[in-house]
Design an enzyme around this catalytic site. Structure first.
Site, PDB file in Angstrom:
ATOM      1  N   CYS A 126      -0.756  -3.866   0.355  1.00 27.87           N
ATOM      2  CA  CYS A 126      -0.558  -4.713  -0.822  1.00 27.87           C
ATOM      3  C   CYS A 126      -1.001  -4.046  -2.123  1.00 27.87           C
ATOM      4  O   CYS A 126      -0.602  -4.471  -3.209  1.00 27.87           O
ATOM      5  CB  CYS A 126      -1.282  -6.047  -0.640  1.00 27.87           C
ATOM      6  SG  CYS A 126      -0.681  -7.006   0.761  1.00 27.87           S
ATOM      7  N   HIS A 263      -1.628  -9.172  -7.695  1.00 29.99           N
ATOM      8  CA  HIS A 263      -0.921  -9.213  -6.411  1.00 29.99           C
ATOM      9  C   HIS A 263      -0.792 -10.668  -5.990  1.00 29.99           C
ATOM     10  O   HIS A 263      -1.739 -11.451  -6.090  1.00 29.99           O
ATOM     11  CB  HIS A 263      -1.703  -8.413  -5.371  1.00 29.99           C
ATOM     12  CG  HIS A 263      -1.215  -8.631  -3.979  1.00 29.99           C
ATOM     13  ND1 HIS A 263       0.113  -8.512  -3.627  1.00 29.99           N
ATOM     14  CD2 HIS A 263      -1.870  -8.995  -2.837  1.00 29.99           C
ATOM     15  CE1 HIS A 263       0.253  -8.770  -2.345  1.00 29.99           C
ATOM     16  NE2 HIS A 263      -0.931  -9.075  -1.844  1.00 29.99           N
ATOM     17  N   ASN A 293       3.879 -13.619  -0.241  1.00 29.57           N
ATOM     18  CA  ASN A 293       3.267 -12.295  -0.366  1.00 29.57           C
ATOM     19  C   ASN A 293       4.297 -11.233  -0.006  1.00 29.57           C
ATOM     20  O   ASN A 293       4.642 -11.054   1.159  1.00 29.57           O
ATOM     21  CB  ASN A 293       2.060 -12.214   0.567  1.00 29.57           C
ATOM     22  CG  ASN A 293       1.313 -10.895   0.463  1.00 29.57           C
ATOM     23  OD1 ASN A 293       1.806  -9.927  -0.122  1.00 29.57           O
ATOM     24  ND2 ASN A 293       0.125 -10.824   1.045  1.00 29.57           N
TER      25      ASN A 293
END
Length: 336
Positions: A126, A263, A293
């Protein structure tokens, strides 16, 4: 006298990496929480309360990370008004590559019709886009190219265990990209460009967020496994520290930040970071509710959306931050 003037110019100017274009791509298929609740023991209320996620995009069969990445890159090049043949290199972040090798970056390069320069992948989960941006910025500053595509692309749906409600509800597929161009900057942080990037990792925490497979161990792709409470605990502490590090490195305080582009993993983490920066949520780019996500793609997708709707404007200071499996984490401070 002329020699001294030239030396002074070298001291006060430097090559800077400026974001010249933004692009994003999302697969067509939308999967809502309501649809997931027909397959697993969950509900829209349960998912929204814990994550803020309401829906996500899922790639169609045969649609690869390179397809998503190439689409986002084309959009970024069009936004910048740059032809593919002007690109000197591609740095691509992904945790879901098309193949073990070659790099997904070279697949994107081929799909864009580029036959020169460098192309390679970065694997930092990520935090991948922050890592890739840092590498591309360093290469431009070192003179290895003047136009570099930075791409984050993921097909997370291929590594999810769709019977595990603790992970499958969290992720989605997508891609984002920016074009970095070399420009003459002024030393000391004035003018547009990447001001600094800050990268960290601590493998001691690798087993709280990982994929339980791989070609070098099990020979299979495996599935995402996560200890959510531990990840949340580390996220808030480590992101707070790296945000302070980035601001301190540039002699800035929280009030200087115009936009936080985090993020997009969990709305509660995003809200905690906004509170840390004393920023109203209106000055935070939030896409997690619609994208879920998307790992390395989440920040460039959020940038592309905020640029497209006019929120991002020249002169503004943008702070990006992310944490992911590894653990890896980092931040980037960019003047538009």
């Amino acid at each position: 006298m002329k020699t001294e003037t030239a030396r002074e110019a070298l001291r006060t100017t430097a090559i800077r990496s400026v974001i010249a274009g933004y692009g994003g791509y999302l697969p067509e298929r939308v999967v809502t929480n309501a649809e997931l609740s027909t397959r697993i023991d969950t509900s829209d209320e349960w998912i929204v309360e814990r994550t803020g996620i309401r829906e996500r995009r899922i790639a169609r069969e045969g649609e690869l990370a390179s397809d998503l990445g190439a689409a986002a890159a084309r959009a970024a090049l069009a936004d910048a008004g740059i032809a593919p043949e002007e690109v000197d290199g591609i740095v691509l972040a992904t945790s879901t590559p098309d193949q073990t090798y070659p790099a997904t970056a070279v697949r994107v390069q081929a799909k864009l019709g580029i036959h020169r320069g460098f192309a390679f992948d970065v694997a930092a989960v990520c935090t991948g886009f922050i890592y890739a941006l840092s590498v591309a910025d360093a290469m431009i500053r070192a003179g290895h190219g003047r136009c570099v595509l930075v791409v984050g692309t993921e097909v997370n749906s291929r590594i999810l265990d769709w019977s595990d409600r603790g992970t499958c509800v969290l992720f989605g597929d997508g891609a984002g990209a920016v074009v970095l161009r070399a420009a003459e900057g002024v030393a000391g942080g004035a003018g547009p460009g990447v001001l600094s990037t800050h990268l960290h990792a601590d493998g001691a925490h690798a087993d709280i967020l990982y994929v339980d497979g791989g070609p070098g161990s099990t020979g299979t792709a495996g599935h995402v496994r996560m200890h959510g409470r531990e990840v949340f605990r580390h996220a808030v502490a480590k992101l707070s520290a790296v945000v302070d590090e980035a601001l301190a490195a540039n002699g800035l305080d929280h009030g200087a930040v115009d936009w936080l582009v985090p993020h997009q993993a969990n709305l509660r983490i995003i809200e905690a970071m906004a509170k840390k920066l004393h920023l109203p949520i209106e000055r935070v780019v939030v896409t997690v509710d619609r994208h879920a996500n998307t790992s390395a793609a989440s920040i460039p997708l959020a940038l592309a959306e905020a640029h497209g709707d006019g929120r991002l404007r020249p002169g503004q200071l943008v702070l990006m931050e992310a944490i992911g499996g590894g653990l890896t984490w980092g931040a980037a401070l960019v003047r538009l």
